[in-house]
Structure formats: C-alpha cells, structure tokens
Scaffold this motif. Structure first.
Motif, PDB file in Angstrom:
ATOM      1  N   ARG A 105       6.689   5.316   1.791  1.00  0.00           N
ATOM      2  CA  ARG A 105       5.743   4.273   2.192  1.00  0.00           C
ATOM      3  C   ARG A 105       5.216   4.453   3.617  1.00  0.00           C
ATOM      4  N   ALA A 161       0.825  -1.199   0.000  1.00  0.00           N
ATOM      5  CA  ALA A 161       0.000   0.000   0.000  1.00  0.00           C
ATOM      6  C   ALA A 161       0.861   1.251   0.000  1.00  0.00           C
ATOM      7  N   LYS A 162       0.390   2.264  -0.700  1.00  0.00           N
ATOM      8  CA  LYS A 162       1.048   3.564  -0.706  1.00  0.00           C
ATOM      9  C   LYS A 162       0.113   4.538  -0.008  1.00  0.00           C
ATOM     10  N   PRO A 163       0.582   5.194   1.049  1.00  0.00           N
ATOM     11  CA  PRO A 163      -0.279   6.125   1.781  1.00  0.00           C
ATOM     12  C   PRO A 163      -0.805   7.232   0.871  1.00  0.00           C
ATOM     13  N   SER A 164      -2.079   7.592   1.074  1.00  0.00           N
ATOM     14  CA  SER A 164      -2.665   8.666   0.284  1.00  0.00           C
ATOM     15  C   SER A 164      -2.394  10.028   0.909  1.00  0.00           C
ATOM     16  N   GLY A 165      -2.060  10.026   2.206  1.00  0.00           N
ATOM     17  CA  GLY A 165      -1.790  11.279   2.903  1.00  0.00           C
ATOM     18  C   GLY A 165      -0.307  11.563   3.012  1.00  0.00           C
ATOM     19  N   PRO A 207       3.371   6.420   6.536  1.00  0.00           N
ATOM     20  CA  PRO A 207       2.515   7.563   6.882  1.00  0.00           C
ATOM     21  C   PRO A 207       3.185   8.440   7.934  1.00  0.00           C
TER      22      PRO A 207
END
Length: 235
Positions: free
Chosen positions: A99, A69-73, A101
């Motif tokens: 990667r 997963a790649k953080p959206s924030g 958060p």
C-alpha cells in the motif's frame, strides 16, 4: 481729444481684463465635468482576486494516499516498512503491505487507516446503523482493510455495511427487504431485471417525514437504483 482717447483706452483695457477673468472661470468650471466624463468612460479596475479555496490547491507531494487506494507504481517492499523511529506492530505491517508508494513515509499511509477507524468508531458509538451506512454509501472509504487490520472490534459494523449498498446503482443485490437509513420523503427506488424491465419500485405510497422507508428486492434483480435514500441496510 487726448482725454477721450485715454479714457477709451482705459475702458478697453478694463473690458479685456473682465473677458479674460470670465474665460478663466469657465475653464475651471468645465474641468470637473471633463474629469467626471473621462472617469465614467474609463473601466474601473478589477476587484482583488478572492482567496483560493484550499480544496482547489494541489495536494503536496508528501500527502498520504486515500486509505483504500492501491499505488499504481512501485511500492515499498515489506522489509522496508519501518517508521523513522520505533517499529510497526504486526497488524500495522499487514495493513501497509503493498500500500505504500516507494518514496512515501509508511507512517503517513498508516495514519490514513487509523483515521478511518476513528471515524467509524466515533459514529458507531452514537449510532451503529449510521456507521454502517457511511461505509455502504461510500462516505467512509477504505473501511474494509482498515477495520480488518487496525480496529477489528468494528467488524460487526463492517459486516452490516457489506450486506447493504448506497444510492449508487447496486449490481445484483441479494433478494430481501431493506430499510433506508434516512427519513427523507423524497427517497425513491426501483429494482430492474436482466432485460432492464422494472421488477419493483417504491415507495408504493407517498412517504411522510419520519416514516420508515423499506424496499423489497425480488429475486432476479440485476440492478437496484435509488435517489435521496442515502444507503440501504437489511431490514
């Protein structure tokens, strides 16, 4: 005369006493029936709620994100990718870059990548095809970045997986012959062209338990679909 009147009074009193006793006995006998009736009419209390499945519980705020997963924030800048104690190796920093958060412990994110490597390594030790199929099918997620940075010795397994695909529709697979990493006789497949027409499908003959299942993907295939085949690797 007086004796007759007295005798009559005694008899009347005795009769009243017997009547009262009989009436009291009937009330006692009727009470349980009335209670049973009320019990039957009243709904039973609900059973105790089952213990909730831990999988249904929300993830704790400090839980590590999925390894792919790649953080959206906002994410931690590379300069702040430091553990609480010690230091990260260069390959670990490379894996963590972009990667983590902003408010998460980098070590927790690193752990997910390390666990992905461990899963691939354990499976490959027994069966490299099974390891590659686990990646191709999506059962093991985040393998690409984890293997390239944290366990590069597993790159041959990754390379094999990248040439294959899982049961979910594969867009424009390379033409060639593939083998299903399963011996399930229910495995079935079809290759479709640009216009949605079926270019090839199988199995051509009903498969038996233990049979090797293959599929030939013709040139011009834009979508390959299969069911109960788990994953496909180059034959």
């Amino acid at each position: 005369m007086y004796r007759r009147t007295a005798a009559a009074a005694v008899l009347l009193a005795a009769a009243l006493t017997l009547t009262a006793c009989g009436s009291g006995g009937d009330d006692k006998a009727a009470a349980p029936a009335s209670s049973d009736k009320a019990s039957a009419a009243s709904p039973k209390p609900p059973a105790a709620s089952p213990v909730p499945d831990p999988a249904d519980a929300p993830a704790p705020s400090g839980a590590a994100v999925a390894p792919d997963a790649k953080p959206s924030g906002p994410v931690l800048p590379d300069a702040k990718l430091t553990p609480k104690t010690g230091s990260f190796k260069e390959n670990e920093k490379k894996y963590l870059s972009g990667r983590v958060p902003e408010k998460m412990d980098p070590a927790a994110v690193l752990q997910t990548g390390q666990e992905t490597c461990q899963r691939v390594e354990r499976t490959a030790k027994r069966d490299k095809d099974a390891a590659a199929a686990s990646i191709a099918s999506g059962e093991i997620t985040g393998a690409k970045d984890a293997i390239e940075n944290l366990c590069p010795e597993q790159k041959p397994v990754l390379a094999m997986a990248q040439k294959g695909f899982g049961d979910s529709p594969a867009a424009a697979p390379a033409p060639g012959t593939y083998r299903a990493v399963t011996q399930n006789p229910a495995c079935a497949w079809e290759a479709k062209g640009k216009d949605g027409n079926v270019l090839a499908s199988g199995p051509e003959t009903p498969a038996k338990p233990g049979d090797r299942i293959t599929a030939t993907v013709p040139a011009g295939t834009t979508e390959f679909r299969s069911t109960s085949c788990y994953a496909w690797l180059p034959a």
